[in-house]
Structure formats: C-alpha cells, structure tokens
Write a protein that holds these residues in place. Sequence first.
Motif, mmCIF file in Angstrom:
data_model
loop_
_atom_site.group_PDB
_atom_site.id
_atom_site.type_symbol
_atom_site.label_atom_id
_atom_site.label_comp_id
_atom_site.label_asym_id
_atom_site.label_seq_id
_atom_site.Cartn_x
_atom_site.Cartn_y
_atom_site.Cartn_z
ATOM 1 N N ILE A 27 37.246 23.613 45.332
ATOM 2 C CA ILE A 27 35.484 23.156 45.245
ATOM 3 C C ILE A 27 35.784 24.783 44.987
ATOM 4 O O ILE A 27 34.808 24.840 43.702
ATOM 5 N N LEU A 28 36.421 25.420 45.486
ATOM 6 C CA LEU A 28 36.123 27.055 45.044
ATOM 7 C C LEU A 28 37.615 28.127 44.490
ATOM 8 O O LEU A 28 38.325 28.158 45.461
ATOM 9 N N ARG A 29 37.803 27.547 43.085
ATOM 10 C CA ARG A 29 36.546 27.870 42.484
ATOM 11 C C ARG A 29 37.626 26.745 41.114
ATOM 12 O O ARG A 29 36.620 26.754 40.072
ATOM 13 N N ALA A 30 38.271 26.652 41.118
ATOM 14 C CA ALA A 30 39.278 25.591 39.755
ATOM 15 C C ALA A 30 38.619 24.728 39.374
ATOM 16 O O ALA A 30 38.251 24.218 38.115
ATOM 17 N N SER A 31 38.409 23.223 40.320
ATOM 18 C CA SER A 31 37.824 22.563 39.583
ATOM 19 C C SER A 31 36.567 22.799 39.250
ATOM 20 O O SER A 31 35.436 21.871 37.925
ATOM 21 N N SER A 32 35.645 23.207 39.650
ATOM 22 C CA SER A 32 34.062 23.523 39.646
ATOM 23 C C SER A 32 34.546 24.643 38.165
ATOM 24 O O SER A 32 33.093 24.193 37.154
ATOM 25 N N THR A 33 35.217 25.143 37.966
ATOM 26 C CA THR A 33 35.532 26.454 36.270
ATOM 27 C C THR A 33 35.365 25.496 35.709
ATOM 28 O O THR A 33 34.983 24.891 33.946
ATOM 29 N N ILE A 34 36.247 24.689 35.915
ATOM 30 C CA ILE A 34 36.754 23.299 34.985
ATOM 31 C C ILE A 34 35.990 22.478 34.678
ATOM 32 O O ILE A 34 35.375 22.448 33.158
ATOM 33 N N GLY A 67 41.582 32.854 31.214
ATOM 34 C CA GLY A 67 40.981 32.346 32.614
ATOM 35 C C GLY A 67 41.750 32.314 33.345
ATOM 36 O O GLY A 67 42.586 31.455 33.067
ATOM 37 N N GLY A 68 41.793 33.147 34.614
ATOM 38 C CA GLY A 68 42.054 32.357 35.883
ATOM 39 C C GLY A 68 42.032 33.842 36.818
ATOM 40 O O GLY A 68 41.719 34.858 36.466
ATOM 41 N N GLU A 69 42.603 33.852 38.564
ATOM 42 C CA GLU A 69 42.710 34.630 39.308
ATOM 43 C C GLU A 69 43.868 35.129 39.820
ATOM 44 O O GLU A 69 44.612 33.831 39.896
ATOM 45 N N ARG A 70 44.212 36.026 40.538
ATOM 46 C CA ARG A 70 45.399 36.023 41.602
ATOM 47 C C ARG A 70 44.389 36.802 42.155
ATOM 48 O O ARG A 70 43.933 38.222 42.113
ATOM 49 N N LYS A 71 44.607 36.554 43.902
ATOM 50 C CA LYS A 71 43.931 36.644 44.730
ATOM 51 C C LYS A 71 42.023 37.058 45.166
ATOM 52 O O LYS A 71 41.684 37.872 45.223
ATOM 53 N N GLY A 72 41.807 36.429 44.054
ATOM 54 C CA GLY A 72 40.274 35.559 43.717
ATOM 55 C C GLY A 72 40.022 37.156 43.045
ATOM 56 O O GLY A 72 38.753 36.541 42.353
ATOM 57 N N LEU A 73 40.268 37.756 41.568
ATOM 58 C CA LEU A 73 40.361 38.153 40.963
ATOM 59 C C LEU A 73 41.115 38.596 40.011
ATOM 60 O O LEU A 73 41.332 37.973 39.610
ATOM 61 N N ARG A 74 39.847 38.725 38.228
ATOM 62 C CA ARG A 74 40.460 38.445 36.879
ATOM 63 C C ARG A 74 41.677 38.978 36.892
ATOM 64 O O ARG A 74 41.922 40.030 37.100
ATOM 65 N N ILE A 75 43.170 38.273 36.499
ATOM 66 C CA ILE A 75 44.194 38.886 36.106
ATOM 67 C C ILE A 75 43.742 40.230 34.868
ATOM 68 O O ILE A 75 43.762 40.003 34.236
ATOM 69 N N PRO A 76 44.291 41.137 34.889
ATOM 70 C CA PRO A 76 44.209 42.134 33.819
ATOM 71 C C PRO A 76 44.836 41.314 32.768
ATOM 72 O O PRO A 76 46.286 40.972 32.584
ATOM 73 N N GLY A 77 44.346 41.387 31.651
ATOM 74 C CA GLY A 77 44.611 41.594 29.932
ATOM 75 C C GLY A 77 43.716 39.677 30.251
ATOM 76 O O GLY A 77 43.725 39.236 28.522
ATOM 77 N N GLU A 86 31.328 32.726 34.262
ATOM 78 C CA GLU A 86 31.428 32.827 32.809
ATOM 79 C C GLU A 86 31.733 32.129 31.934
ATOM 80 O O GLU A 86 32.475 32.211 30.581
ATOM 81 N N TYR A 87 31.598 30.775 32.332
ATOM 82 C CA TYR A 87 32.199 29.410 31.394
ATOM 83 C C TYR A 87 30.609 28.932 30.974
ATOM 84 O O TYR A 87 30.764 27.570 30.731
ATOM 85 N N MET A 88 29.487 29.722 30.780
ATOM 86 C CA MET A 88 28.122 29.092 30.375
ATOM 87 C C MET A 88 28.293 29.377 28.963
ATOM 88 O O MET A 88 26.973 29.532 28.563
ATOM 89 N N SER A 89 28.394 30.568 28.686
ATOM 90 C CA SER A 89 28.406 31.402 27.780
ATOM 91 C C SER A 89 29.104 30.663 26.205
ATOM 92 O O SER A 89 29.581 30.306 26.074
ATOM 93 N N SER A 90 28.853 30.752 25.052
ATOM 94 C CA SER A 90 28.925 30.369 23.332
ATOM 95 C C SER A 90 29.912 30.823 23.399
ATOM 96 O O SER A 90 30.601 30.260 22.115
ATOM 97 N N ASP A 91 30.889 31.574 23.797
ATOM 98 C CA ASP A 91 32.188 31.794 22.896
ATOM 99 C C ASP A 91 32.842 30.637 23.564
ATOM 100 O O ASP A 91 34.433 31.213 23.250
ATOM 101 N N ASP A 211 28.699 32.048 43.279
ATOM 102 C CA ASP A 211 29.742 30.893 42.372
ATOM 103 C C ASP A 211 29.542 29.999 43.637
ATOM 104 O O ASP A 211 29.692 29.044 43.563
ATOM 105 N N LEU A 212 29.859 30.737 45.369
ATOM 106 C CA LEU A 212 29.376 29.742 46.230
ATOM 107 C C LEU A 212 28.342 28.844 46.336
ATOM 108 O O LEU A 212 28.644 27.554 46.788
#
Length: 238
Positions: A27-34, A67-77, A86-91, A211-212
Amino acid sequence: MLLDVVLTTSALTSQAISGKTLVAIDILRASSTIVTALANGCRAVIPVLTPEEAFELKKRDPDVILGGERKGLRIPGFDKGNSPLEYMSSDIVGRRLVLTTTNGTRLIRKGQEADTLLVGSLLNAQAVAREVLKLKRDTLLACAGTLDRFSLDDFVGAGSIVREIVRFSPDVSLSDIALAAMKVSASGDPVLSLKESFHVRKLMELGFAQDLDYCSRLNLYGVVPRLTEKGIECLEKV
C-alpha cells in the motif's frame, strides 16, 4: 474459492502460490504507484530488484523512466521516486517505467511464478476483487510488509480487497487470517488505521504526508495491473 493472506514477502513460498491467483500488495507505496502510473497512461511497469538492474535497462532503452526508492527516498540518478503523486504527469504517457523499491518490487519478483499475478491497493480494491472472481481460482493476497516484518497498512489493504470480494460473492471461503484482515479493514477509517502503523510514521518523518492521504483513497481507479511477459500492464479496466 479460498481466499488466504500471507503477511510478508519472506513468508511467500513457491508451494503457496502454485496454481493460484496472487494479489501483490504494498500500500505504501509501490502498489499505489503502479496503479497510479498505469491509470495515467504508463504503458508498462518493469519491476526490478536493484538500481543497477534499472540503469542497465536504461542503457538499452533510453526512453524508459527510472523510478524507485531506498529508505523511502528517490534513488540518485533516477527520474522519479516512489510517490504515486509523481506519476500523474504527461511525461509517463505511453512510456515504460522501470521500478525498484525496498519491499514491493521484491514481492512481485518473488511471486512471479503464480498462475496470475495482480497488483492490488486501496485505490483499485474493487476492480481487483472483480478480476479475482472472474478468474475463479484460489487466491493468495500477499502483503509485502516492511523489511520482512508485518506491516499494518498492507494488512488493511488486503482486508479491504477481501471485503470487496465477499461483497460481490458472499459464498467464498476465507482462511482465518483473511477473515481477520477483513474485520480489521472494516473496523474504521483506513487513513486512521494506516496512521497508526510504524511504516506510516517513518514516511511522515520523511515528508510524505500527502502520499498517505492519497494511498488511503478507496476505489479511485478501475484498473487491474497484471504481470505479463512485457511487465506489469493494465489489461483490465472496470
């Protein structure tokens, strides 16, 4: 049809998923993101285990989104993190998303030998419930957990999907743990239930309160993500 629930990725075994429908829940958060990415036009989500695997896929196809995270934060690069907002944009429209997360994508990769693997969340609980009933086979709702520990948010999510299935088909059989999940999910506001969990407190500390609230919305989308040879695709909309 029997509905059962497994509480963590580490508890998922090949024997448990053989011949069954598997619903992967983080639920928090991969399934919701997909679910959100596919509902907003993403062509497919490719779950990978490591950032290195993701970067390798980017080399082969520069058009993919990382896309993704480690320790909840965006992975560098990476292009995006693991916030569904973040996944509602036209890109993302028409493009593939390569996703790696601490818990959810590991669950999906481990469960990929199931006869059918669906991705479930509160956002698409009813749609997944309808698809489970359409498939007419025993179903295992698999909670990702948090670092291989029980996570209340996933348990509430599993219970919400069980509740939707029972609402459509009251004669399905429930294991004791599926029954417990359903009762917990029906006991109050999902947002409140989630706010009490350890995982949520960590996300709040990282600044992901929005997000919650978003991930707690029930039946926002009618999409059913399904794992195929091309990745996780939205093959059903109800």
